[in-house]
Every structure is written in structure tokens, then in C-alpha cells.
Write an enzyme that holds these catalytic residues in place. Structure first.
Site, short mmCIF file in Angstrom:
data_model
loop_
_atom_site.label_atom_id
_atom_site.label_comp_id
_atom_site.label_asym_id
_atom_site.label_seq_id
_atom_site.Cartn_x
_atom_site.Cartn_y
_atom_site.Cartn_z
N GLU A 358 16.98 54.17 70.05
CA GLU A 358 17.54 52.83 70.01
C GLU A 358 16.51 51.77 69.60
O GLU A 358 16.39 50.70 70.21
CB GLU A 358 18.22 52.49 71.34
CG GLU A 358 19.37 53.45 71.62
CD GLU A 358 20.02 53.28 72.99
OE1 GLU A 358 19.54 52.43 73.78
OE2 GLU A 358 20.99 54.00 73.28
N GLU A 461 26.31 61.59 69.87
CA GLU A 461 26.74 61.32 71.25
C GLU A 461 28.20 60.85 71.28
O GLU A 461 28.53 59.84 71.89
CB GLU A 461 25.85 60.25 71.91
CG GLU A 461 24.37 60.58 71.91
CD GLU A 461 23.53 59.50 72.57
OE1 GLU A 461 24.10 58.67 73.33
OE2 GLU A 461 22.30 59.48 72.36
#
Length: 584
Positions: A358, A461
Site C-alpha cells: 500500500e 485479495e
């Protein structure tokens, strides 16, 4: 004209495929004339019927995309589609949204897939994030695409939308700077092309057929090399080529029902938390890899490939508290120790590493250790584990275009910055895929643009927000998985559905007794659809048995009278017919 050209190209390709399929199904040369009788083409009949069906759906989706900023815009896709006068250049004064309408649209249809694209240039700033938005009469406004536009050159914006509820008679596509500054926005070569659900699905199915499957010709001969007709051929799947898996947690350990359910479906996995720094070293110097070792042992025993998630996480909330309290020098030493400890233990064990999670949204390490910290992490990971593929991993890239931190252009720019900074072999695009209501035209457009990079793309994910009912989750999940599996640049899909007795992160596939919930049923339907469990038939008069199969490893058995033989068949991605010769 563009539409006619696309159809002519597709018809030409279909004719060539017909010749190829007929010829190879009979074991003959590609010079075989199209005048062969239709009976010779029977092994290819399902393909030819599919091609006919696809052609009957009309206009084909255009996957063209660009990442570079160009001196002049390219022409509009689909000749502009349903937009009037698409070649004109319009300027937008971005003082207010109300003063910047660009295209007025009548009678948009609910459920239709709309592909939108245009070229964007700005004045007033060096660069700005420009959003294309859709406003309907009931005041619904949504982001349908973004471009990181520049002063002096043209950037390509590609996106789209689906209307979930009936619009008013009139809708408006307009453009706005996502920042606070005032800029003049120029738009050129805009295009809005509608696709029916059937047309959209036909493109998915054709991509799957071309990229996830191959035609196989099994040639059977006796010990003298003479072709044997009417030999029985059976083909059995051993393993799938496409990695499709799920997150798993330590709750799977010592849980045979969960293990059996998991192994039956998945050939890939990722640990939900067990490799993260806060899990392996909750206190300074107290390193514990027990749970990760046990999960890796389970995966090894069942031939499941595992992604390494993650080495670092830029979000300070998920950085160990003791790490956050270190001085800069202490942090640098701790980071070096983390890489050395983790990757020396697991070098060669994980197919991927999410090196710094991220990075578009957070910057804890880069704030503390400098802007080149991420590049140094990638370099160190490459030296420590040269066999693994190194990934960026980010959320809200394919899920939405409303997140200014993680637009597709932001992702591309960050990859380029790492590469320009000398990051060694940055190799993977990780898209988390935590969806609300999916916008599948936007998802496809983002994948088209990222595919230009030539790097493997993984959905890492995938889940659907728990705010939706279970049946709705299943419907949305199927949309996302179909879009991902059908896109040629996507090389793997991971669900974020690790089971916990207390519930899953957002979406469970089963209940506590490992009975499928609606999302689990959707996954099982797709897995059955996307595999060739078995194929069987008899060789023709030329000693050939032809079939089409999903990529993977197969066991082939041939019998004729009292003679038999077995062979293995490896079916990797490729455009040509795969030939296998067996003697009995």
C-alpha cells in the site's frame, strides 16, 4: 469505418482459424483447402459455432490503451460510438462542476455496459488528476474514469460504467480537476460505446478460449509408425495452469474439514496475517515463525503455491508499535534485520513477495528513511530471494476511480519511479480487489491500461463488502472473477476469504461446518466451468483425436485391442495446436 475494419479483421482471423482447426484435427498440413467437406471440421464444430455466435453479437470490444503522454491525441475508439462529433476538441473551465458539462446523453439503458474513453490535456498547472463523471437526472454522480493529465501533451483516459437504476431521459458526462486548483481541461477523441450483456460476455468467453485454452491433437500410431484409427483416447486433468486460490489463516491447522474443503478447490494461497511483521516479531527481538512454518508445511504437502504477504506495510497502523517508536538509525537497522531474517528463512519458498504494501496510500517508511526507501526494499528482496517475483500491492485501483491516491495512472507512475530509481526487476502488479458494487467496464479499462506495462497482473485479495446480502455478494463476486479470469494480462486470482470462527474479513465462502454459502457456490460453479476434468473419444481414420482443453497438466491413456499406452501432456499458453504423438 473502424467498426467495419474490426469486423473484417475478425472474419479473416475466423477463416484462418477454421483452416487451421480443420487441418490439424485431421493431422494434415495448413495448406489444406477450405473446400474440405464439413464432416472433416466436426472436431472444431464447438469453436466454429462459438465464433458464429460471437460475430452475431456485433461490435467487438477494443482493448487499446495508452500510458504515455502524446503530442497529439489518437482517434476515438469505435469512431466515437454514440457520442456526437467525437473528433472535436472541447475546453472546460473548471471553476464549478455545474459550468462544465461536456456531453449530453439521451436514453441510457439500465444494465448496458458503457465503455468510455477520451484524451485529456490541461492548462494552468503542470499536472492534475482529471475525473470523468456521470450525472443523471436524479443527481447520481459517479466517477467513470480518471487521467493524470499534463500541460502540453495528451493523456489517455479509459473507463466506463453500468447504470444500476433507470436514469432520467438525460444524463451528462463532464470533467473536473480532482484537486483544488483551477485548470483548463481540454478533451479530444471522446468515445462512448454501449455493449449488451451478451456482447460483453461474448468477449470474455472469446478471451478465455484464446488465452486459457488450447486445441490438442493426439496422434496414435503402432510400433511401425502406422496411424491407428478407432483407438480409445482418455484425457484426465492432473493440475491446472491458472493459479486460483484464497487467503488462509492458522485456523486451518489441525482442522481436517477445512483443509479438505480448501485443497479440493485451490492451487494457490496466501497467509492472511502470519508473515506480517507485527505477527512474526510483536516485540523487538522476539521473532516467531511457528505459525508461518506450519502453514507453509500444509501448502507444500498439498502442492499449493503461496504468495509472500508482506515484507513491509507502509500503513503505520499495521507496523509494530515498537518499530514506530524507534529513532531513524534504529529503524534502518530494524528494517535490515527484518529483511535478513524473513528472506533468509524463506528464500525460494514463496512465488511472490509483496515487498512494501500500500505504497500509494501510506508512507511511514519513506517519511522516516527517505523517498528511496521502497526502492532499497525491492533491491534487498531481490538479492535475498532471486527466485521470487516482486510485487507492488494496492487497493482501490480496479475497485473504483474515486480514490485520488490509487488511480491507474498513479500506479503506473509509481512503478516508473521505482524503475527509474534503479529498483531491480520490479516484476508484478498486485491489485487487491476489495469491491463494493463492481463497475466491470471500469475494471476492464484499468486492466487494459496496466497490461501495457507487460508485467504479470494478479488480483491478490478479492472479496465483496459485507454490507451486501450474501446472495448479492455472490452475484458481484462472479462478475469480478469472470472479468479477471477473462483478461489476458491477469495471471492469477486470490480471494481474501480466510475462515475464522468469528467470521471472515468481509466475505465467507462457507459456514462453520464448511457448507458453501452463496459466494462459495459461485466459486465452485466457475471452477467447474474453467477446467477440463476429462476428455475422451476415438481416433479418426488418420489416427488423430482432437479436443480443446484448459491449460494445465494432463494424463493421456490410449487403448486399442489388447494394447495400451500412457503419456503426460503439458499444456502451457500458446496460439498453436499442441501435438502429442503416442505409440502403442
Amino acid at each position: 469505418m473502424a467498426t467495419v475494419t474490426l469486423r473484417l479483421r475478425y472474419l479473416t482471423w475466423a477463416a484462418l482459424l477454421f483452416t487451421h482447426c480443420v487441418a490439424y484435427s485431421k493431422g494434415l498440413s495448413l495448406s489444406l483447402s477450405l473446400s474440405l467437406s464439413l464432416s472433416l471440421a466436426l472436431p472444431c464444430l464447438p469453436i466454429l459455432l462459438h465464433l458464429g455466435s460471437s460475430l452475431s453479437h456485433g461490435l467487438w470490444y477494443d482493448s487499446t490503451a495508452y500510458t504515455e503522454c502524446k503530442a497529439n491525441p489518437e482517434g476515438p475508439l469505435y469512431g466515437g460510438g454514440i457520442l456526437p462529433d467525437p473528433a472535436r476538441v472541447i475546453q472546460v473551465n473548471n471553476e464549478t462542476a455545474a459550468s462544465s458539462p461536456a456531453y449530453v446523453l439521451d436514453n441510457l439503458a439500465t444494465g448496458t455496459r458503457y465503455a468510455f474513453s477520451c484524451w485529456v490535456k490541461i492548462r494552468g498547472e503542470e499536472s492534475a488528476l482529471v475525473k470523468a463523471r456521470l450525472a443523471t437526472g436524479n443527481a447520481t454522480i459517479r466517477c467513470i474514469g480518471t487521467a493524470l493529465a499534463r500541460n502540453g501533451c495528451w493523456s489517455f483516459l479509459k473507463g466506463g460504467f453500468v447504470l444500476d437504476s433507470p436514469p432520467s431521459d438525460t444524463s451528462i458526462i463532464y470533467f473536473k480537476n480532482a484537486g483544488a486548483s483551477r485548470v483548463e481541461i481540454s478533451i479530444a477523441s471522446a468515445s462512448l460505446q454501449p455493449f449488451t450483456v451478451d456482447q460483453w460476455r461474448a468477449h470474455q468467453e472469446e478471451n478465455i478460449r484464446r488465452k486459457r485454452k488450447r486445441v490438442v491433437a493426439v496422434h496414435v500410431a503402432d510400433s511401425e509408425g502406422i496411424r491407428v484409427s478407432q483407438a480409445a483416447v482418455s484425457v484426465e486433468l492432473v493440475s491446472k495452469d491458472f493459479p486460483f486460490g484464497s487467503a488462509m489463516d492458522k485456523t486451518i491447522l489441525g482442522n481436517p474439514p477445512y483443509q479438505a474443503w480448501f485443497v479440493e478447490r485451490f492451487n494457490a494461497a496466501v497467509f492472511e496475517n502470519e508473515l506480517k511483521w507485527y505477527a512474526t516479531e510483536p516485540e523487538a527481538g522476539r521473532v516467531n515463525y511457528t505459525a508461518a512454518d506450519e502453514l507453509l508445511g500444509f501448502a507444500r504437502a498439498n502442492r499449493i503455491a503461496v504468495r509472500g504477504h508482506n515484507i513491509f506495510w507502509e500503513n503505520p497502523l499495521y507496523t509494530p508499535a515498537w518499530v514506530r517508536n524507534l529513532t531513524d538509525d534504529q529503524l534502518a537497522a530494524a528494517v535490515e534485520s527484518r529483511i535478513g531474517s524473513l528472506l533468509s528463512r524463506y528464500s525460494g519458498e514463496f512465488v511472490h513477495w509483496d515487498v512494501n504494501n500500500e505504497m500509494l496510500h501510506f508512507d511511514f517508511y519513506e517519511q522516516r528513511l527517505g523517498k528511496d526507501a521502497s526502492r532499497r526494499f525491492f533491491d534487498a528482496a531481490r538479492r535475498s530471494d532471486p527466485l521470487a517475483t516482486l510485487f507492488m500491492n494496492e487497493f482501490n485501483v480496479v475497485e473504483t476511480c474515486d480514490d485520488a491516491y490509487s488511480t491507474v495512472d498513479s500506479y503506473v507512475l509509481r512503478l516508473q519511479e521505482l524503475a527509474d530509481g534503479g529498483a531491480a526487476r520490479l516484476e508484478g502488479v498486485g491489485l487487491q480487489g476489495h469491491f463494493g458494487r463492481p463497475n466491470v467496464p471500469l475494471m476492464r479499462a484499468v486492466l487494459d491500461k496496466l497490461a501495457i506495462l507487460g508485467l504479470p497482473i494478479w488480483l491478490t485479495e478479492v472479496d465483496i463488502n459485507k454490507a451486501f446480502h450474501q446472495e448479492t455478494q455472490a452475484v458481484y463476486l462472479e462478475q469480478v472473477l469472470r472479468e479477471g479470469f477473462a483478461h489476458p494480462a491477469v495471471e492469477g486470482i486470490m480471494l481474501w476469504t480466510a475462515f475464522h470462527p468469528r467470521g471472515c474479513y468481509q466475505m465467507c465462502l462457507t459456514d462453520g461446518e464448511f457448507r458453501n454459502l452463496p459466494a462459495g457456490d459461485a466459486v465452485d460453479r466457475l471452477l467447474r466451468e474453467w477446467e477440463t476434468k476429462a476428455a475422451a473419444g476415438a481416433t479418426d481414420e488418420h489416427g488423430t483425436f482432437s479436443f480443446e482443453a484448459f491449460l494445465g497438466e494432463y494424463k493421456v491413456r490410449v487403448t486399442h485391442g489388447n494394447r495400451s499406452a500412457e503419456s503426460t501432456l503439458s499444456l502451457p499458453r500458446g496460439d498453436e495446436t499442441k501435438h502429442l504423438s503416442i505409440r502403442i
